[in-house]
Design an enzyme around this catalytic site. Structure first.
Site, short mmCIF file in Angstrom:
data_model
loop_
_atom_site.label_atom_id
_atom_site.label_comp_id
_atom_site.label_asym_id
_atom_site.label_seq_id
_atom_site.Cartn_x
_atom_site.Cartn_y
_atom_site.Cartn_z
N TYR A 1 -12.17 -2.63 -3.14
CA TYR A 1 -12.65 -2.69 -1.75
C TYR A 1 -14.19 -2.69 -1.67
O TYR A 1 -14.74 -2.33 -0.62
CB TYR A 1 -12.07 -1.52 -0.95
CG TYR A 1 -10.63 -1.75 -0.50
CD1 TYR A 1 -10.28 -2.88 0.24
CD2 TYR A 1 -9.63 -0.82 -0.80
CE1 TYR A 1 -8.97 -3.08 0.66
CE2 TYR A 1 -8.31 -1.02 -0.38
CZ TYR A 1 -8.01 -2.15 0.36
OH TYR A 1 -6.71 -2.36 0.80
N HIS B 1 -1.83 -5.44 1.38
CA HIS B 1 -3.11 -6.11 1.14
C HIS B 1 -2.84 -7.53 0.67
O HIS B 1 -1.89 -7.76 -0.08
CB HIS B 1 -3.91 -5.38 0.06
CG HIS B 1 -5.11 -6.17 -0.39
ND1 HIS B 1 -6.31 -6.13 0.27
CD2 HIS B 1 -5.26 -7.07 -1.40
CE1 HIS B 1 -7.16 -6.97 -0.31
NE2 HIS B 1 -6.54 -7.55 -1.34
N ASN C 1 -1.56 -0.28 7.41
CA ASN C 1 -1.02 -1.62 7.72
C ASN C 1 -0.22 -2.25 6.57
O ASN C 1 -0.07 -3.46 6.50
CB ASN C 1 -2.12 -2.53 8.25
CG ASN C 1 -3.24 -2.73 7.25
OD1 ASN C 1 -3.17 -2.24 6.13
ND2 ASN C 1 -4.27 -3.45 7.64
N GLU D 1 -9.43 -10.20 -7.70
CA GLU D 1 -8.46 -9.13 -7.52
C GLU D 1 -7.29 -9.25 -8.49
O GLU D 1 -6.84 -8.23 -9.03
CB GLU D 1 -7.98 -9.12 -6.06
CG GLU D 1 -9.09 -8.71 -5.09
CD GLU D 1 -8.75 -8.92 -3.62
OE1 GLU D 1 -7.64 -9.39 -3.31
OE2 GLU D 1 -9.61 -8.61 -2.77
N LYS E 1 0.84 -1.20 0.00
CA LYS E 1 0.00 0.00 0.00
C LYS E 1 0.88 1.26 0.00
O LYS E 1 2.11 1.17 0.21
CB LYS E 1 -0.91 -0.03 1.23
CG LYS E 1 -1.88 -1.22 1.26
CD LYS E 1 -2.81 -1.11 2.47
CE LYS E 1 -3.68 -2.33 2.64
NZ LYS E 1 -4.59 -2.20 3.81
N1 UDP Z 1 -9.47 -1.07 7.88
C1 UDP Z 1 -9.52 0.05 8.66
N2 UDP Z 1 -10.30 0.03 9.81
C2 UDP Z 1 -11.00 -1.08 10.18
C3 UDP Z 1 -10.93 -2.22 9.38
C4 UDP Z 1 -10.17 -2.20 8.22
O1 UDP Z 1 -8.89 1.07 8.36
O2 UDP Z 1 -11.67 -1.04 11.23
C5 UDP Z 1 -8.67 -1.06 6.66
C6 UDP Z 1 -7.35 -1.80 6.86
O3 UDP Z 1 -6.32 -1.05 6.23
C7 UDP Z 1 -7.57 -3.12 6.15
C8 UDP Z 1 -8.54 -2.73 5.04
O4 UDP Z 1 -9.36 -1.72 5.61
O5 UDP Z 1 -6.36 -3.67 5.67
C9 UDP Z 1 -9.42 -3.84 4.53
O6 UDP Z 1 -10.05 -4.47 5.63
P1 UDP Z 1 -10.09 -6.06 5.77
O7 UDP Z 1 -11.02 -6.39 6.88
O8 UDP Z 1 -10.39 -6.65 4.43
O9 UDP Z 1 -8.61 -6.41 6.24
P2 UDP Z 1 -7.41 -7.17 5.50
O10 UDP Z 1 -8.03 -8.19 4.58
O11 UDP Z 1 -6.61 -6.12 4.77
O12 UDP Z 1 -6.62 -7.79 6.61
MG MG Z 2 -9.51 -7.97 3.15
#
Ligand code: UDP
Ligand code: MG
Length: 152
Positions: free
Chosen positions: A51, A117, A114, A128, A11
């Site tokens: 997303y 992805h 974080n 994706e 990211k």
């Molecule tokens: N995210 C966030 N706040 C939240 C949950 C998710 O900012 O409470 C962001 C975070 O960067 C995450 C992304 O949204 O990586 C997508 O969420 P997902 O639950 O799909 O997490 P991932 O698959 O990336 O672990």
């Molecule tokens: Mg995810």
């Protein structure tokens, strides 16, 4: 276990912090095969599609704004059980909960920054990878007996 392909992206925070090499290296060292790689600017439209499952959630607008805020490095990794393995290399969504030894556990502090992805299952992986890569963007293996490129 079958050979899978999965979508992973560094990211904008990872690019900005100069962690692209470190992050790629972790997947390489684990034994995954890099079959697609490009640095790119994500458009608003692509971000909202990528997303889409999170549309309507409180963090959605911020997430789209963030992922379009600077270049990302899009990757396709291949290997046996690659989808789950990449998720394990990345670590839990919240860096506070992510285990040491994972990318997020070692290198991140904030859930909205974080670093990486990774596709979360077979359907999202296919969806994706094809959102970010055309078939000609991915390397395949030349099979001499049938004289064709094969994608495992
Ligand atoms: N995210 C966030 N706040 C939240 C949950 C998710 O900012 O409470 C962001 C975070 O960067 C995450 C992304 O949204 O990586 C997508 O969420 P997902 O639950 O799909 O997490 P991932 O698959 O990336 O672990
Ligand atoms: Mg995810």
């Amino acid at each position: 276990m079958s050979v899978e392909r999965t979508f992973v992206a560094v990211k904008p925070d990872g690019v900005e912090r100069g962690l692209v090499g470190e992050i790629i290296s972790r997947f390489e060292k684990r034994g995954l095969k890099l079959v697609g790689l490009k640095q790119m600017q994500v458009s608003n439209d692509l971000a909202e599609k990528h997303y889409g499952e999170h549309k309507g959630k409180p963090f959605f607008d911020g997430l789209v704004k963030f992922i379009t805020s600077g270049p990302i490095v899009a990757m396709c990794w291949e290997g046996k059980g690659a989808i789950a393995t990449c998720r394990n290399v990345i670590g839990a969504t919240s860096p506070a909960a992510a285990a040491m030894g994972t990318i997020r556990g070692d290198l991140a502090m904030d859930i909205s920054r974080n670093l990486v992805h990774g596709s979360d299952g077979p359907e999202s992986a296919v969806r994706e990878v094809s959102l970010f890569f055309g078939p000609d963007d991915l390397v395949s293996k030349w099979d001499r007996t049938i004289e064709k490129w094969i994608c495992e």
